[in-house]
Design an enzyme around this catalytic site. Sequence first.
Site, mmCIF file in Angstrom:
data_model
loop_
_atom_site.group_PDB
_atom_site.id
_atom_site.type_symbol
_atom_site.label_atom_id
_atom_site.label_comp_id
_atom_site.label_asym_id
_atom_site.label_seq_id
_atom_site.Cartn_x
_atom_site.Cartn_y
_atom_site.Cartn_z
ATOM 1 N N TYR A 1 -1.670 0.387 10.256
ATOM 2 C CA TYR A 1 -1.671 -0.540 9.027
ATOM 3 C C TYR A 1 -0.567 -0.180 8.069
ATOM 4 C CZ TYR A 1 -3.501 -1.810 4.185
ATOM 5 O OH TYR A 1 -3.773 -2.527 3.035
ATOM 6 N N SER B 1 0.870 -1.216 0.171
ATOM 7 C CA SER B 1 0.206 -0.018 0.080
ATOM 8 C C SER B 1 0.792 1.301 0.078
ATOM 9 C CB SER B 1 -0.853 0.099 1.221
ATOM 10 O OG SER B 1 -1.602 1.295 1.480
#
Length: 218
Positions: free
Chosen positions: A144, A131
């Site tokens: 995250y 990501s």
Amino acid sequence: MTNTAIITGASRGLGLALARSLAGAGWSLVLTARGSGDLERVAAELGATAIPGDVTDPAHVRRLAEAAPELDLLVNNASDLGVTPLPPLSIYPLDAFRALLETNVTAPLALVQATLPALRASRGGIVNITSDAATGAYEGWGGYGASKAALEQLSNVLSAEEPDLRVWWVDPGEMNTRMLADAVGAEEAAAASDPAKVAAALHDLIASRPASGKVSLQ
């Protein structure tokens, strides 16, 4: 000769879209996700093998590896967003952070370790889905993002240690998925990319087999 892939998190989102794309090209697929109902429906649609379970469970990892003794591709797509609403690091629950690392970092490494003999034999490929939160300082995304940064460095070192394999750590960009909707709301998520379009670009990457490295599909 039929190529074989294991795809985690294959019941929805990018995992499902990539499974459909590879199945359309004749790949044999071993699919996993935590929800058995959706996974079984996807497997029936694609003529794939469904092995529902949690990727953090060592016994489940062994079952996946045993289901694909000949393996050309491992796609570590399963991921956890962590605590929602996304909290700042100052109050991030440490137990939840440990669980996040278990899913997003330890589980992919465990599956790599379990499947390496088969992947070495085929000189295959590994796709680790990461990501832009791995490198961007986005408020609320610290937990995250830290897990995805760890996955990127794990991939980077693995590519150096396994030069006969292709190892790609792939930033797919924002996609219209349930995970993104959980993070930013359904309205904003609806404006993001269609996972099917991202999967098509990822399929092209897998087919062209470029050198190991980080890939952005944004």
